[in-house]
Design a protein around this motif. Structure first.
Motif, short mmCIF file in Angstrom:
data_model
loop_
_atom_site.label_atom_id
_atom_site.label_comp_id
_atom_site.label_asym_id
_atom_site.label_seq_id
_atom_site.Cartn_x
_atom_site.Cartn_y
_atom_site.Cartn_z
N ALA A 42 0.84 -1.21 0.00
CA ALA A 42 0.00 0.00 0.00
C ALA A 42 0.87 1.25 0.00
N GLU A 43 1.99 1.23 0.72
CA GLU A 43 2.92 2.36 0.74
C GLU A 43 3.52 2.59 -0.65
N ARG A 44 3.93 1.49 -1.31
CA ARG A 44 4.50 1.62 -2.66
C ARG A 44 3.48 2.18 -3.64
N THR A 45 2.24 1.75 -3.50
CA THR A 45 1.19 2.26 -4.37
C THR A 45 0.97 3.75 -4.14
N LEU A 46 0.94 4.17 -2.89
CA LEU A 46 0.79 5.58 -2.60
C LEU A 46 1.96 6.38 -3.15
N MET A 47 3.17 5.88 -3.01
CA MET A 47 4.34 6.59 -3.54
C MET A 47 4.26 6.70 -5.07
N ALA A 48 3.75 5.69 -5.74
CA ALA A 48 3.58 5.76 -7.19
C ALA A 48 2.57 6.84 -7.56
N TRP A 49 1.50 6.94 -6.80
CA TRP A 49 0.50 7.98 -7.07
C TRP A 49 1.04 9.37 -6.75
N ILE A 50 1.89 9.46 -5.75
CA ILE A 50 2.51 10.75 -5.45
C ILE A 50 3.38 11.18 -6.63
N ARG A 51 4.18 10.26 -7.17
CA ARG A 51 5.02 10.59 -8.34
C ARG A 51 4.17 10.97 -9.54
N THR A 52 3.11 10.23 -9.79
CA THR A 52 2.24 10.52 -10.92
C THR A 52 1.57 11.88 -10.75
N SER A 53 1.05 12.14 -9.57
CA SER A 53 0.37 13.41 -9.31
C SER A 53 1.34 14.58 -9.41
N LEU A 54 2.52 14.41 -8.88
CA LEU A 54 3.52 15.47 -8.97
C LEU A 54 3.89 15.74 -10.42
N SER A 55 3.99 14.70 -11.21
CA SER A 55 4.28 14.88 -12.65
C SER A 55 3.16 15.64 -13.35
N LEU A 56 1.92 15.31 -13.04
CA LEU A 56 0.79 16.01 -13.65
C LEU A 56 0.76 17.48 -13.25
N ILE A 57 0.99 17.75 -11.99
CA ILE A 57 1.00 19.14 -11.50
C ILE A 57 2.15 19.92 -12.16
N THR A 58 3.32 19.32 -12.20
CA THR A 58 4.48 19.98 -12.80
C THR A 58 4.27 20.21 -14.29
N PHE A 59 3.70 19.23 -14.98
CA PHE A 59 3.43 19.36 -16.40
C PHE A 59 2.43 20.49 -16.66
N GLY A 60 1.39 20.57 -15.85
CA GLY A 60 0.41 21.64 -16.01
C GLY A 60 1.02 23.01 -15.78
N PHE A 61 1.85 23.12 -14.75
CA PHE A 61 2.53 24.38 -14.48
C PHE A 61 3.48 24.72 -15.62
N GLY A 62 4.21 23.72 -16.11
CA GLY A 62 5.17 23.94 -17.19
C GLY A 62 4.50 24.40 -18.48
N SER A 99 -6.84 4.77 -11.35
CA SER A 99 -6.12 4.88 -12.62
C SER A 99 -7.08 5.12 -13.77
N PHE A 100 -8.21 4.43 -13.76
CA PHE A 100 -9.21 4.60 -14.82
C PHE A 100 -9.79 6.00 -14.79
N VAL A 101 -10.08 6.51 -13.61
CA VAL A 101 -10.65 7.86 -13.49
C VAL A 101 -9.65 8.90 -14.00
N VAL A 102 -8.38 8.76 -13.63
CA VAL A 102 -7.36 9.71 -14.10
C VAL A 102 -7.19 9.60 -15.61
#
Length: 121
Positions: free
Chosen positions: A16-36, A101-104
Motif C-alpha cells: 500500500a505504501e509503494r502504491t501511494l508513492m507511485a501515485w505521489i510521483r504521478t500526481s507530482l508529474s501532472l502538476i508539474t506538467f500543467g505548471f510547465g 487509474s481509470f478515473v485519471v
C-alpha cells in the motif's frame, strides 16, 4: 496472532505504501506538467499581440492538469488510509471499487480532447 499473519499484514502495508508513492510521483508529474505548459506558452507569447489567444488555452489546459494531479493525490491518500484500516481490521475480502487509474485516464482523455479542440479552433 501468528507470525505468518503478521508478516502478511506487513507485506500488504508495504505494498500500500509503494502504491501511494507511485501515485505521489504521478500526481507530482501532472502538476508539474500543467505548471510547465502555462509557463512555457506564456514565455513564448510574451509581448506578442496575436488575435488568437493560445495563452488562455494553455492556461486552461495547465490548470486542468494541475487539478487532475491534485485530485488524484487526494484520492490516492484517501484510498491509502482506507487500505490501512482494512489491513488493521483483518478485512481481506475483495470489494470491487472504481479504479483511480481509470478515473485519471478518463480525465486526461477529456483534457486532451479539450486541448485538441482549443488548438484546432
Amino acid at each position: 496472532m501468528s507470525l505468518s499473519n503478521e508478516l502478511a499484514k506487513e507485506r500488504s502495508r508495504a505494498a500500500a505504501e509503494r502504491t501511494l508513492m507511485a501515485w505521489i510521483r504521478t500526481s507530482l508529474s501532472l502538476i508539474t506538467f500543467g505548471f510547465g505548459i502555462d509557463r512555457i506558452v506564456s514565455a513564448l507569447y510574451a509581448g506578442i499581440d496575436n488575435k488568437s489567444d493560445p495563452q488562455s488555452i494553455s492556461r486552461n489546459v495547465g490548470l486542468c492538469f494541475i487539478a487532475i494531479g491534485t485530485l488524484a493525490l487526494l484520492s490516492a491518500a484517501f484510498n491509502h488510509h482506507q487500505d490501512l484500516r482494512r489491513i488493521n481490521r483483518g478485512d481481506f475480502t475483495y470489494s470491487s471499487r472504481l479504479s483511480l487509474s481509470f478515473v485519471v485516464a478518463i480525465a486526461l482523455i477529456l483534457v486532451g480532447l479539450f486541448a485538441f479542440v482549443g488548438i484546432l479552433l
